[in-house]
Design a protein around this motif. Structure first.
Motif, PDB file in Angstrom:
ATOM      1  N   VAL A  31       0.829  -1.209   0.000  1.00 49.10           N
ATOM      2  CA  VAL A  31       0.000   0.000   0.000  1.00 49.10           C
ATOM      3  C   VAL A  31       0.862   1.257   0.000  1.00 49.10           C
ATOM      4  CG1 VAL A  31      -1.626   1.364   1.375  1.00 49.10           C
ATOM      5  CG2 VAL A  31      -1.992  -1.085   1.068  1.00 49.10           C
ATOM      6  N   ARG A  63      -5.022   1.756  -1.904  1.00 45.88           N
ATOM      7  CA  ARG A  63      -5.019   1.832  -0.443  1.00 45.88           C
ATOM      8  C   ARG A  63      -6.201   1.106   0.195  1.00 45.88           C
ATOM      9  NH1 ARG A  63      -6.304   7.784   1.718  1.00 45.88           N
ATOM     10  NH2 ARG A  63      -6.547   6.519   3.577  1.00 45.88           N
ATOM     11  N   ASP A  64      -7.262   0.876  -0.593  1.00 46.72           N
ATOM     12  CA  ASP A  64      -8.406   0.149  -0.058  1.00 46.72           C
ATOM     13  C   ASP A  64      -8.394  -1.332  -0.450  1.00 46.72           C
ATOM     14  OD1 ASP A  64      -8.867   0.488  -2.731  1.00 46.72           O
ATOM     15  OD2 ASP A  64     -10.948   1.153  -2.525  1.00 46.72           O
ATOM     16  N   ASP A  92      -7.152  -3.743   1.087  1.00 43.75           N
ATOM     17  CA  ASP A  92      -7.404  -4.616   2.230  1.00 43.75           C
ATOM     18  C   ASP A  92      -8.881  -4.986   2.329  1.00 43.75           C
ATOM     19  OD1 ASP A  92      -7.647  -1.720   3.138  1.00 43.75           O
ATOM     20  OD2 ASP A  92      -8.524  -2.759   4.854  1.00 43.75           O
ATOM     21  N   ALA A  93      -9.768  -4.083   1.868  1.00 46.95           N
ATOM     22  CA  ALA A  93     -11.201  -4.376   1.939  1.00 46.95           C
ATOM     23  C   ALA A  93     -11.550  -5.581   1.071  1.00 46.95           C
ATOM     24  CB  ALA A  93     -12.005  -3.155   1.494  1.00 46.95           C
ATOM     25  N   THR A 136     -10.153  -8.716   2.806  1.00 45.74           N
ATOM     26  CA  THR A 136     -10.962  -9.016   3.984  1.00 45.74           C
ATOM     27  C   THR A 136     -12.264  -9.698   3.586  1.00 45.74           C
ATOM     28  OG1 THR A 136     -10.034  -7.153   5.216  1.00 45.74           O
ATOM     29  CG2 THR A 136     -12.143  -8.018   5.975  1.00 45.74           C
ATOM     30  N   SER A 154      -3.884  -8.487   4.602  1.00 43.13           N
ATOM     31  CA  SER A 154      -4.955  -7.510   4.783  1.00 43.13           C
ATOM     32  C   SER A 154      -4.690  -6.618   5.987  1.00 43.13           C
ATOM     33  CB  SER A 154      -6.294  -8.231   4.941  1.00 43.13           C
ATOM     34  OG  SER A 154      -7.320  -7.331   5.250  1.00 43.13           O
ATOM     35  N   SER A 200      -4.248  -2.628   5.889  1.00 33.73           N
ATOM     36  CA  SER A 200      -5.127  -1.788   6.692  1.00 33.73           C
ATOM     37  C   SER A 200      -4.332  -0.823   7.567  1.00 33.73           C
ATOM     38  CB  SER A 200      -6.023  -2.672   7.565  1.00 33.73           C
ATOM     39  OG  SER A 200      -6.826  -1.897   8.428  1.00 33.73           O
ATOM     40  N   ALA A 217      -3.002   1.931   5.287  1.00 28.12           N
ATOM     41  CA  ALA A 217      -4.045   2.841   4.801  1.00 28.12           C
ATOM     42  C   ALA A 217      -4.581   3.733   5.900  1.00 28.12           C
ATOM     43  CB  ALA A 217      -5.186   2.037   4.184  1.00 28.12           C
ATOM     44  N   SER A 218      -4.561   3.248   7.154  1.00 30.26           N
ATOM     45  CA  SER A 218      -5.118   4.035   8.256  1.00 30.26           C
ATOM     46  C   SER A 218      -4.322   5.292   8.527  1.00 30.26           C
ATOM     47  CB  SER A 218      -5.178   3.184   9.527  1.00 30.26           C
ATOM     48  OG  SER A 218      -3.873   2.884  10.002  1.00 30.26           O
ATOM     49  N   THR A 253      -6.336  10.723   1.777  1.00 33.62           N
ATOM     50  CA  THR A 253      -6.597  10.940   0.363  1.00 33.62           C
ATOM     51  C   THR A 253      -6.364  12.400   0.022  1.00 33.62           C
ATOM     52  OG1 THR A 253      -8.276   9.212   0.405  1.00 33.62           O
ATOM     53  CG2 THR A 253      -8.325  10.757  -1.449  1.00 33.62           C
TER      54      THR A 253
END
Length: 325
Positions: free
Chosen positions: A22, A29-30, A32-33, A36, A209, A213, A216-217, A221
């Protein structure tokens, strides 16, 4: 002890790979969604079905799992009293604070950690059932009542756990076990082979994941060209910082301590005591942040509790493994 340290080091490397993917922009960056959801709807259910189909159910429903269940329930209830009556948080904030203090990451981290430390993920099944059938519906009922932000259909909200693929996988695995069915004999063994392939990817996908995450946290953006930059989220006020410290301390120290006391009270010693302590030491589940976001209550506390306890649970597990393994 050496095997546990080595295994956790491997986990750390896989998590770091996800983080780097990431941070370097190799994946969105998303991303992981997506991983998951693959784990949640396919890989982890397959792993649970196979694990429970082959497990000794008598050993799963053991004193160790009973101690783990008692520790989680007591931790959440006592933490709610602390956050509501001592720290003077609202009912919604106290509910999220209590979950952050005791609701363990049973699926995404519980399964791989128990496989590593105990060599068997089956003991996590009763914890999943407790969380999905008791704690989650009770949480939704409380938060729906005090925030009035829930689904217009209370029945739909309260039956969400019954449509959870992890719960369905636990039920299916237990049913196969109790009935003595041979998965290897169904459709020429292809069903078991399919479940095995999916189950094998569950743990590495969970670790990747998690790393994604975490990366990304901490990323924001960027605003569109010409738009004003979005100011960073304000810091917690003093009361929120105190609540966060209590939640993290409760999760990392009090809950494993309660599990140890419950295990000792049930005459567990040595490696047997590792079952409740390891389960109790698992970090705060990401579900807690999802609930906080959905109901608009204590979101920063839930987010930071997940991150801090995910980083902080490793020393607890290592100490327990060194002392009891």
């Amino acid at each position: 002890m050496g095997e546990v340290v080595g295994g956790l080091a491997v986990f750390a490397v896989v998590i770091a790979v996800g983080w780097l993917l990431v941070r370097t922009g190799a994946v969105p960056r998303d991303a992981d969604a997506v991983l998951t959801r693959v784990c949640f709807f396919a890989a982890t259910p397959a792993l649970l079905v196979l694990t429970l189909a082959d497990a000794d159910l008598g050993a799963v429903a053991s004193a160790g799992t009973l101690a783990a269940l008692a520790a989680e329930l007591l931790a959440i209830l006592s933490a709610w009293v602390l956050h509501r009556l001592v720290l003077r948080r609202t009912t919604a904030e106290a509910t999220i604070g209590a979950l952050a203090s005791g609701y363990v990451n049973a699926a995404n981290l519980g399964i791989p950690v128990l496989v590593l430390v105990l060599g068997d993920a089956a003991p996590i099944a009763p914890v999943l059932l407790l969380q999905l059938l008791v704690i989650t519906p009770a949480t939704f009922a409380i938060l729906d009542t005090v925030t009035r932000r829930g689904n217009p259909s209370r029945l739909a909200t309260l039956t969400i756990p019954l449509r959870n693929p992890l719960l369905l996988a636990v039920v299916a695995g237990v049913a196969v076990n109790v009935n003595g069915a041979d998965l290897g004999g169904i459709v020429g063994g292809h069903l078991r082979e399919t479940l095995d392939i999916l189950g094998r990817i569950a743990v590495p996908l969970m670790m990747l994941s998690l790393g994604m995450s975490l990366a990304a946290s901490r990323m924001r953006t960027p605003p569109p060209d010409g738009a004003a930059a979005v100011p960073p989220e304000p810091n917690h006020d003093a009361a929120s910082r105190v609540a966060l410290r209590w939640a993290v301390g409760w999760k990392l120290l009090v809950v494993p301590g309660l599990a140890a006391l419950a295990g000792l009270g049930l005459d567990l010693r040595g490696p047997e005591l590792l079952v409740p302590i390891t389960t109790a030491a698992l970090p705060t589940a990401q579900n807690v942040f999802m609930y906080a976001s959905r109901y608009g209550a204590a979101k920063p506390l839930a987010r930071d509790a997940v991150l801090i306890t995910t980083a902080g649970f490793v020393p607890i597990v290592l100490i327990a493994a060194a002392a009891l393994g």
